[in-house]
Structures are given as structure tokens and as C-alpha cells.
Design a protein around this motif. Structure first.
Motif, PDB file in Angstrom:
ATOM      1  N   LEU A 202      15.764  11.983 -42.865  1.00 44.41           N
ATOM      2  CA  LEU A 202      15.966  10.916 -43.832  1.00 44.41           C
ATOM      3  C   LEU A 202      15.955   9.592 -43.080  1.00 44.41           C
ATOM      4  N   ALA A 203      15.841   8.507 -43.817  1.00 44.51           N
ATOM      5  CA  ALA A 203      15.974   7.172 -43.233  1.00 44.51           C
ATOM      6  C   ALA A 203      17.238   6.520 -43.772  1.00 44.51           C
ATOM      7  N   THR A 204      17.929   5.803 -42.898  1.00 43.47           N
ATOM      8  CA  THR A 204      19.120   5.070 -43.309  1.00 43.47           C
ATOM      9  C   THR A 204      19.449   4.038 -42.236  1.00 43.47           C
ATOM     10  N   ARG A 205      20.490   3.309 -42.450  1.00 49.83           N
ATOM     11  CA  ARG A 205      21.010   2.429 -41.412  1.00 49.83           C
ATOM     12  C   ARG A 205      22.520   2.354 -41.548  1.00 49.83           C
ATOM     13  N   GLY A 206      23.163   1.981 -40.462  1.00 57.68           N
ATOM     14  CA  GLY A 206      24.612   1.849 -40.471  1.00 57.68           C
ATOM     15  C   GLY A 206      25.029   0.665 -39.620  1.00 57.68           C
ATOM     16  N   SER A 207      26.299   0.349 -39.693  1.00 57.83           N
ATOM     17  CA  SER A 207      26.822  -0.741 -38.866  1.00 57.83           C
ATOM     18  C   SER A 207      28.270  -0.449 -38.498  1.00 57.83           C
ATOM     19  N   MET A 208      28.697  -0.991 -37.366  1.00 62.37           N
ATOM     20  CA  MET A 208      30.091  -0.919 -36.952  1.00 62.37           C
ATOM     21  C   MET A 208      30.568  -2.316 -36.605  1.00 62.37           C
ATOM     22  N   ASP A 209      31.683  -2.694 -37.196  1.00 60.88           N
ATOM     23  CA  ASP A 209      32.297  -3.986 -36.910  1.00 60.88           C
ATOM     24  C   ASP A 209      32.814  -3.966 -35.475  1.00 60.88           C
ATOM     25  N   LEU A 210      32.342  -4.913 -34.647  1.00 61.44           N
ATOM     26  CA  LEU A 210      32.767  -4.978 -33.244  1.00 61.44           C
ATOM     27  C   LEU A 210      33.926  -5.924 -33.016  1.00 61.44           C
ATOM     28  N   GLY A 211      34.300  -6.667 -34.051  1.00 62.79           N
ATOM     29  CA  GLY A 211      35.288  -7.718 -33.849  1.00 62.79           C
ATOM     30  C   GLY A 211      34.614  -8.983 -33.332  1.00 62.79           C
ATOM     31  N   HIS A 212      35.358 -10.060 -33.284  1.00 70.04           N
ATOM     32  CA  HIS A 212      34.847 -11.349 -32.781  1.00 70.04           C
ATOM     33  C   HIS A 212      33.622 -11.800 -33.583  1.00 70.04           C
ATOM     34  N   GLY A 213      33.561 -11.399 -34.846  1.00 70.77           N
ATOM     35  CA  GLY A 213      32.463 -11.823 -35.697  1.00 70.77           C
ATOM     36  C   GLY A 213      31.148 -11.124 -35.424  1.00 70.77           C
ATOM     37  N   GLN A 214      31.173 -10.046 -34.670  1.00 72.98           N
ATOM     38  CA  GLN A 214      29.939  -9.335 -34.331  1.00 72.98           C
ATOM     39  C   GLN A 214      29.945  -7.938 -34.943  1.00 72.98           C
ATOM     40  N   ARG A 215      28.754  -7.381 -35.080  1.00 75.50           N
ATOM     41  CA  ARG A 215      28.631  -6.002 -35.520  1.00 75.50           C
ATOM     42  C   ARG A 215      27.437  -5.360 -34.826  1.00 75.50           C
ATOM     43  N   MET A 216      27.511  -4.068 -34.683  1.00 76.11           N
ATOM     44  CA  MET A 216      26.431  -3.287 -34.084  1.00 76.11           C
ATOM     45  C   MET A 216      25.706  -2.534 -35.193  1.00 76.11           C
ATOM     46  N   GLN A 217      24.383  -2.532 -35.135  1.00 76.93           N
ATOM     47  CA  GLN A 217      23.600  -1.852 -36.155  1.00 76.93           C
ATOM     48  C   GLN A 217      22.996  -0.556 -35.609  1.00 76.93           C
ATOM     49  N   GLN A 218      22.809   0.399 -36.503  1.00 73.69           N
ATOM     50  CA  GLN A 218      22.098   1.628 -36.194  1.00 73.69           C
ATOM     51  C   GLN A 218      20.960   1.803 -37.189  1.00 73.69           C
ATOM     52  N   LEU A 219      19.775   2.159 -36.667  1.00 70.11           N
ATOM     53  CA  LEU A 219      18.592   2.384 -37.480  1.00 70.11           C
ATOM     54  C   LEU A 219      18.188   3.837 -37.332  1.00 70.11           C
ATOM     55  N   VAL A 220      17.994   4.532 -38.442  1.00 76.03           N
ATOM     56  CA  VAL A 220      17.613   5.942 -38.419  1.00 76.03           C
ATOM     57  C   VAL A 220      16.247   6.094 -39.070  1.00 76.03           C
ATOM     58  N   ALA A 221      15.307   6.694 -38.326  1.00 72.10           N
ATOM     59  CA  ALA A 221      13.969   6.969 -38.845  1.00 72.10           C
ATOM     60  C   ALA A 221      13.638   8.425 -38.548  1.00 72.10           C
ATOM     61  N   SER A 222      13.448   9.236 -39.602  1.00 69.12           N
ATOM     62  CA  SER A 222      13.245  10.684 -39.435  1.00 69.12           C
ATOM     63  C   SER A 222      12.763  11.254 -40.761  1.00 69.12           C
ATOM     64  N   GLY A 223      11.679  12.022 -40.810  1.00 69.71           N
ATOM     65  CA  GLY A 223      10.842  12.375 -39.706  1.00 69.71           C
ATOM     66  C   GLY A 223       9.407  11.934 -39.974  1.00 69.71           C
ATOM     67  N   VAL A 224       8.678  11.912 -38.898  1.00 72.37           N
ATOM     68  CA  VAL A 224       7.293  11.462 -38.967  1.00 72.37           C
ATOM     69  C   VAL A 224       6.362  12.558 -39.492  1.00 72.37           C
ATOM     70  N   ALA A 225       6.711  13.833 -39.268  1.00 71.42           N
ATOM     71  CA  ALA A 225       5.894  14.934 -39.783  1.00 71.42           C
ATOM     72  C   ALA A 225       6.695  15.918 -40.632  1.00 71.42           C
ATOM     73  N   HIS A 226       8.004  16.032 -40.391  1.00 65.64           N
ATOM     74  CA  HIS A 226       8.849  16.939 -41.178  1.00 65.64           C
ATOM     75  C   HIS A 226       8.937  16.432 -42.607  1.00 65.64           C
ATOM     76  N   ARG A 227       8.642  17.310 -43.552  1.00 67.73           N
ATOM     77  CA  ARG A 227       8.724  16.887 -44.957  1.00 67.73           C
ATOM     78  C   ARG A 227      10.174  16.609 -45.342  1.00 67.73           C
ATOM     79  N   ALA A 228      10.351  15.678 -46.244  1.00 66.03           N
ATOM     80  CA  ALA A 228      11.691  15.217 -46.604  1.00 66.03           C
ATOM     81  C   ALA A 228      12.481  16.307 -47.324  1.00 66.03           C
ATOM     82  N   PRO A 229      13.796  16.360 -47.097  1.00 71.68           N
ATOM     83  CA  PRO A 229      14.642  17.294 -47.842  1.00 71.68           C
ATOM     84  C   PRO A 229      14.792  16.842 -49.291  1.00 71.68           C
TER      85      PRO A 229
END
Length: 475
Positions: A379-406
Motif C-alpha cells: 500500500l502507499a501511505t505517509r506518516g509523521s512524528m513530532d520532533l519537538g522544537h517546531g519540527q517533524r519527521m516524515q515517512q513515505l511508504v511506496a509499495s509495491g511496484v509489481a505486487h498487486r494491491a490487497p
């Protein structure tokens, strides 16, 4: 010009230094067939034997191209352009899950490789400098069916096979793995792209077998289990890094290969890929070597942007709820290993916190930023985590290029779980967020990810099989 049926060139990025990018070109040729030399800037470079199989030899040529701008090499009468620019507006593609568990080699090529064809066309319109593969480059699950010792894997395996039987098993597994890699690398959609864009690869469980490391230790530590791992590891090095033990590229953190984590660094850009499989057990995602690598990377100044490749998503919903349900429902217990594979598993909670602290320390210094890229979940999705100090870290998920979607129902279930949120580090909540232009948090379509830097800001764009290209997401 030779007309022999040689598979290749398949390019891999060995490393980057101050003036050049180091490349390994992989070729697969029938036994007895010579591979033509590679020509770079007027010099002819012969291929060297990397590995032997029953009916084929794997060859490699290592060479350098100038860092910056556009370069080229020539092989077998064809000139291949390569984008070597990482300082201006580099584009990087990210893919994962290149196959399926059952019958992957029997799929019709144009259907199976539809997203590879689209990625090839995307490169023709605007060049990529690098192709990141985030895990499950092959689905090796069915290779165990080639031998009597492994045919019942993992449920029924012999307790005490002889050395001769295990040696025979290993040779059969090697040949079965070779067949899968050779078939995938010969597909025209992938082959065209791989001859022009260097790859960097990180493995996940299906490159070995479904759930490797999350299966009971009585299985993975058995003679059959260790033989399976050994054959898969050798193939991983040969076909995903153009390397063998004792001859690993300089980007690997452990030259002895006890773990296979690596990092590549150039001005303003760092890509870090810890090994989440070699040292994995039911109670640990990484071992001493993997943690040492990550702690050293956390201490290393890295001005610019870091992309951390985590083959299983680092930020995700509270899967411990699903784990608890599976323990109580016998018919669902067979899926327990799939959830134990995840950072969010109850078995890995302390280790997950440790990794989140490390990546937080890598993202917070002035002039540094970090994004996690992951695959694995189809599946594709994204997430984030609050790092404090006004910053956040992002996560990008890309899956799959050939596997058919569930089924979309699975995407909706994960989306519902994501509403609960999670804060494994107190004061740093994790959220699963929608992709640009999509109403749901998880998108059930085949996909890949494109990363591009413009004016010192990186943007992420997903390409979906049905819904097309998302708007750019600033990182």
C-alpha cells in the motif's frame, strides 16, 4: 556487434566520492559466452567473473563516471547515458515489492511490469540519477519447493540432515534463486531502465523467504534454515549489489558482511540503509553490528537531507491491537509472524523506541533534515512524528511496484487503526496522514515514489497505477 543472449548491463552504485560515482555493471551470460568490454572515456574495461551457475556465468565491470552533469558509457555497440548530477536538481525513484508470493514467474510480462514501464517512460521524460529498491526485490518463497529437504518449509523440515544432503540443497536453492533473478532482470521494462540508472538495494524477508527472522528460531537456526539463508544471502550480494564476500563496495558499514547495512554520502545528501534482516530474530530487529552502524551515523554531521531506508515502515499504527486479537483467534494465528515483522510489534517496542530516538537525533541539528522511506505493506501511505522544537519527521511508504494491491478493506482497516495514534516516545506523537489528493490514509494501488530537490527543498510525488500522479509533497 555481438548477438549473444546476454542479460545486462544492470547498473549498481558502488559509492560516491568527491569527484566521481563508482558503478558496477552486472551481466549474466550463458556458460562459455564472453561478455564484450565496457568502454568509458575511450578506455576499454574487461568483465571479470563474479559467480558461476550450472548454465550461466555472472560477470561484473567496475568503472567510474564524473560526478555532476550527464555522462555515458558504451557496451556492445550501444551508448548508455547516465545522469551523475547530485548537486543541482537530482531525481531519485523508490520502489519496493517487485513480485508476488505465488506464481510470480508465470505472470504475463506487460501486466506484471506495467509500473516498471511507466517508470521507464518517466525517466525518458526527465532523468533519474538513482533508483532505490526498498526490499522484496524478488519473491523467493517458492524456491524451497525444489528440494525434498525444504519442500515442507517452514512447517515440516528434517531434524538432522547430512552435510551431503545440505550441500545438495544449497546447490538446488542457488539455481532456483538464479532463475528468479535472471528472469526479472531480463524483463525489457526493467532492463532498459537498469542499464541507465544505477540502483541501490536493501533486502527484506521475501528476498529470503516469507517472514525470515520472525519465524521460530527452531526453524531459522536449523540446518535447512541456515542453508536457505546462506543461499539467499549469496544471491542477494551477487544480484542486488554485484558483489561477493570479501569484495563489498566501500559503502557497506561492515566489510566482513556480518550485517549488510550501507550508507552513501555526497554534498547535501545522505542515504542510509540499515540491514533489518541479517541479524533479525523474533525478539530483535537488528543486532550489535546494525546498531553500531546506526549510532555512528547518528553522530556523523550530515548537512542537507538524509533519506533513511527502513524496509518495514518505521512509523505506523498500533499493530499491537491486531497482535492481541490474533493470539485469541486460532484461525488468525498464522498471520502473527507478519505482524512480528513490523517495528510496531509488541516484541520490538523497546527497540523501536531506540531507533526513533536515533533518527530524532539525526533530524534535529541545524542544517539537517531526515525523511524515512519504506515499502513492504503493498500500500502507499505517509506518516509523521513530532520532533519537538517546531519540527517533524516524515515517512513515505511506496509499495509495491509489481505486487498487486490487497483488498481496499485491508487499507480501510489500517486507516481505522491509524485514528488511535501512537506515542512510543512520550511527547512525540506519530500520525498517519493522507497523501495529496487522496481521501484515505492508505491507498490500495500499485505505485512507486519520486523524490526531487528544487531550490534546496526536496519534494515527494507518488505515481499510482489507476489514479496517476499526486501533487508534490514538500519535505
Amino acid at each position: 556487434m555481438s548477438t549473444t543472449p546476454i542479460i545486462g548491463p544492470i547498473l549498481f552504485l558502488d559509492d560516491i566520492d568527491d569527484t566521481s560515482i563508482k558503478i558496477a555493471a552486472l551481466f549474466i551470460a550463458p556458460r562459455g559466452v564472453s561478455v564484450p568490454q565496457v568502454r568509458v572515456d575511450g578506455a576499454s574495461l574487461p568483465a571479470g567473473r563474479l559467480a558461476e551457475f550450472k548454465d550461466a556465468t555472472v560477470w561484473r565491470v567496475r568503472f567510474g563516471l564524473p560526478l555532476g552533469g550527464r555522462s555515458e558509457y558504451e557496451w556492445n555497440g550501444t551508448r548508455y547515458p547516465v545522469c551523475c548530477d547530485f548537486s543541482g536538481k537530482p531525481r531519485i525513484a523508490y520502489v519496493s515489492c517487485n513480485g508476488e508470493e505465488i506464481g510470480d514467474l508465470l505472470r504475463e510480462g506487460s501486466e506484471r511490469n506495467a509500473m516498471w514501464a511507466r517508470l521507464r517512460d518517466n525517466h525518458q521524460a526527465q532523468e533519474f540519477a538513482l533508483l532505490l529498491h526498498g526490499g522484496d526485490q524478488v519473491y523467493a518463497d517458492e524456491v524451497t519447493e525444489v528440494h525434498a529437504l525444504s519442500k515442507g518449509w517452514p512447517d515440516a523440515i528434517p531434524e538432522d540432515p547430512s552435510h551431503e544432503e545440505l550441500a545438495d540443497l544449497r546447490e538446488n536453492l542457488r539455481e532456483a534463486l538464479f532463475e528468479r533473478y535472471a528472469t526479472l532482470y531480463a524483463s525489457p521494462e526493467f532492463a532498459w531502465l537498469a542499464a541507465r540508472v544505477p540502483s541501490l538495494m536493501q533486502w527484506d524477508d521475501h528476498d529470503i523467504c516469507d517472514g525470515w527472522g520472525s519465524l521460530p528460531s527452531s526453524k531459522t537456526h536449523s540446518g535447512v534454515g541456515q542453508t536457505l539463508f546462506s543461499a539467499a544471502r549469496e544471491s542477494f550480494l551477487i544480484f542486488q549489489h554485484a558483489a561477493v564476500d570479501g569484495d563489498l563496495p566501500g559503502r557497506f558499514a561492515d566489510e566482513d558482511g556480518q550485517h549488510l547495512g550501507w550508507a552513501v554520502r555526497t554534498t547535501g545528501l545522505r542515504i542510509v540503509a540499515p540491514d533489518l534482516r541479517s541479524e533479525r530474530s523474533r525478539r530483535a530487529v537488528m543486532g550489535q553490528g546494525g546498531w553500531q552502524m546506526m549510532e555512528e551515523e547518528a553522530k556523523r554531521p550530515a548537512p542537507g537531507h538524509t533519506f533513511l531506508m527502513s524496509s518495514v515502515p518505521l512509523l505506523g499504527p498500533r499493530l499491537s491491537i491486531l497482535e492481541a486479537l490474533m493470539v485469541m483467534v486460532p484461525s488468525m494465528q498464522k498471520y502473527e509472524d507478519d505482524l512480528r515483522d513490523q517495528w510496531q510489534s509488541r516484541a520490538h517496542r523497546a527497540e523501536w523506541r531506540r531507533m526513533l530516538r536515533l533518527v530524532r537525533s539525526m533530524a534535529l541539528p541545524d542544517g539537517q533534515s531526515l525523511t524515512v522511506v519504506s515499502g513492504e505493506i503493498h500500500l502507499a501511505t505517509r506518516g509523521s512524528m513530532d520532533l519537538g522544537h517546531g519540527q517533524r519527521m516524515q515517512q513515505l511508504v511506496a509499495s509495491g511496484v509489481a505486487h498487486r494491491a490487497p483488498p481496499k478493506a485491508w487499507a480501510n482497516l489500517l486507516g481505522a487503526l491509524s485514528w488511535l495514534g501512537d506515542s512510543p516516545l512520550r511527547g512525540h506523537p506519530i500520525r498517519i496522514e493522507r497523501l495529496p489528493g487522496h481521501a484515505s490514509r492508505y491507498v490500495a494501488e500499485r505505485n512507486y515514489l519520486m523524490l526531487e530537490r528544487k531550490a534546496d527543498v526536496w519534494n515527494a510525488t507518488w505515481e499510482f497505477e489507476e489514479s496517476g500522479t499526486t501533487d508534490p509533497l514538500p519535505l
